[in-house]
Write a protein that holds these residues in place. Sequence first.
Motif, PDB file in Angstrom:
ATOM      1  N   CYS A  43       4.542  42.157  41.028  1.00 14.80           N
ATOM      2  CA  CYS A  43       5.542  42.929  41.789  1.00 14.80           C
ATOM      3  C   CYS A  43       6.741  42.110  42.245  1.00 14.80           C
ATOM      4  N   GLY A  44       6.707  40.792  42.070  1.00 17.34           N
ATOM      5  CA  GLY A  44       7.829  39.943  42.446  1.00 17.34           C
ATOM      6  C   GLY A  44       7.891  39.564  43.914  1.00 17.34           C
ATOM      7  N   HIS A  45       6.863  39.888  44.693  1.00 14.54           N
ATOM      8  CA  HIS A  45       6.854  39.563  46.122  1.00 14.54           C
ATOM      9  C   HIS A  45       6.802  38.049  46.318  1.00 14.54           C
ATOM     10  N   ASP A  46       7.689  37.514  47.174  1.00 13.70           N
ATOM     11  CA  ASP A  46       7.734  36.088  47.494  1.00 13.70           C
ATOM     12  C   ASP A  46       7.107  35.848  48.859  1.00 13.70           C
ATOM     13  N   TYR A  47       6.328  34.790  48.968  1.00 13.27           N
ATOM     14  CA  TYR A  47       5.686  34.443  50.242  1.00 13.27           C
ATOM     15  C   TYR A  47       5.247  32.987  50.207  1.00 13.27           C
ATOM     16  N   GLY A  48       4.826  32.470  51.354  1.00 19.18           N
ATOM     17  CA  GLY A  48       4.383  31.093  51.452  1.00 19.18           C
ATOM     18  C   GLY A  48       2.876  30.992  51.536  1.00 19.18           C
ATOM     19  N   SER A  49       2.368  29.885  51.019  1.00 18.35           N
ATOM     20  CA  SER A  49       0.932  29.620  51.082  1.00 18.35           C
ATOM     21  C   SER A  49       0.721  28.130  51.227  1.00 18.35           C
ATOM     22  N   ASN A  50      -0.299  27.745  51.993  1.00 19.35           N
ATOM     23  CA  ASN A  50      -0.627  26.325  52.039  1.00 19.35           C
ATOM     24  C   ASN A  50      -1.261  25.930  50.708  1.00 19.35           C
ATOM     25  N   GLY A  51      -1.197  24.655  50.394  1.00 17.90           N
ATOM     26  CA  GLY A  51      -1.644  24.178  49.089  1.00 17.90           C
ATOM     27  C   GLY A  51      -3.096  24.433  48.762  1.00 17.90           C
ATOM     28  N   LYS A  52      -3.976  24.424  49.758  1.00 13.19           N
ATOM     29  CA  LYS A  52      -5.408  24.555  49.465  1.00 13.19           C
ATOM     30  C   LYS A  52      -5.825  25.966  49.091  1.00 13.19           C
ATOM     31  N   ARG A  57      -5.299  32.847  46.049  1.00  9.30           N
ATOM     32  CA  ARG A  57      -4.376  33.815  46.639  1.00  9.30           C
ATOM     33  C   ARG A  57      -4.280  35.113  45.847  1.00  9.30           C
ATOM     34  N   ARG A  58      -4.131  36.188  46.608  1.00  8.97           N
ATOM     35  CA  ARG A  58      -3.830  37.519  46.077  1.00  8.97           C
ATOM     36  C   ARG A  58      -2.545  37.968  46.755  1.00  8.97           C
ATOM     37  N   CYS A  59      -1.813  38.842  46.128  1.00 10.34           N
ATOM     38  CA  CYS A  59      -0.545  39.308  46.685  1.00 10.34           C
ATOM     39  C   CYS A  59      -0.771  40.057  48.001  1.00 10.34           C
ATOM     40  N   PRO A  60      -0.038  39.677  49.067  1.00  8.02           N
ATOM     41  CA  PRO A  60      -0.168  40.387  50.334  1.00  8.02           C
ATOM     42  C   PRO A  60       0.391  41.807  50.266  1.00  8.02           C
ATOM     43  N   ARG A  61       1.272  42.067  49.322  1.00  6.96           N
ATOM     44  CA  ARG A  61       1.899  43.376  49.228  1.00  6.96           C
ATOM     45  C   ARG A  61       0.992  44.425  48.587  1.00  6.96           C
ATOM     46  N   HIS A  62       0.284  44.075  47.512  1.00 15.15           N
ATOM     47  CA  HIS A  62      -0.481  45.118  46.813  1.00 15.15           C
ATOM     48  C   HIS A  62      -1.897  44.742  46.379  1.00 15.15           C
ATOM     49  N   GLN A  63      -2.329  43.512  46.648  1.00 18.89           N
ATOM     50  CA  GLN A  63      -3.687  43.113  46.275  1.00 18.89           C
ATOM     51  C   GLN A  63      -4.560  42.840  47.503  1.00 18.89           C
ATOM     52  N   ASP A  64      -4.133  43.306  48.660  1.00 15.15           N
ATOM     53  CA  ASP A  64      -4.853  43.082  49.915  1.00 15.15           C
ATOM     54  C   ASP A  64      -5.046  41.605  50.243  1.00 15.15           C
ATOM     55  N   GLY A  65      -4.091  40.772  49.835  1.00 13.52           N
ATOM     56  CA  GLY A  65      -4.147  39.350  50.154  1.00 13.52           C
ATOM     57  C   GLY A  65      -3.712  39.081  51.578  1.00 13.52           C
TER      58      GLY A  65
END
Length: 84
Positions: A43-52, A57-65
Amino acid sequence: MPRFQTTDPGYKNKHGQIVISRTGFPSESFPGQTIYHLRCAHCGHDYGSNGKDIHLRRCPRHQDGAKGEALREPAPSLFSAENV
């Protein structure tokens, strides 16, 4: 310090989350970790995540991440990015 493929720009995990870049900012939720800029290939959603967490990771927008960490702009530099 160990280096992991999961933090390399271009790495894509099994849920379609792609590492864009290392932000250089420290994680607010995990001391000692750096925030990475991730983008969902679906979906092109941009977000930050720590390296570990990148490999899981799953997309916070549509994968319930999980929400992820805020992406911030780096402070302006007094020096040009060009090589002299």
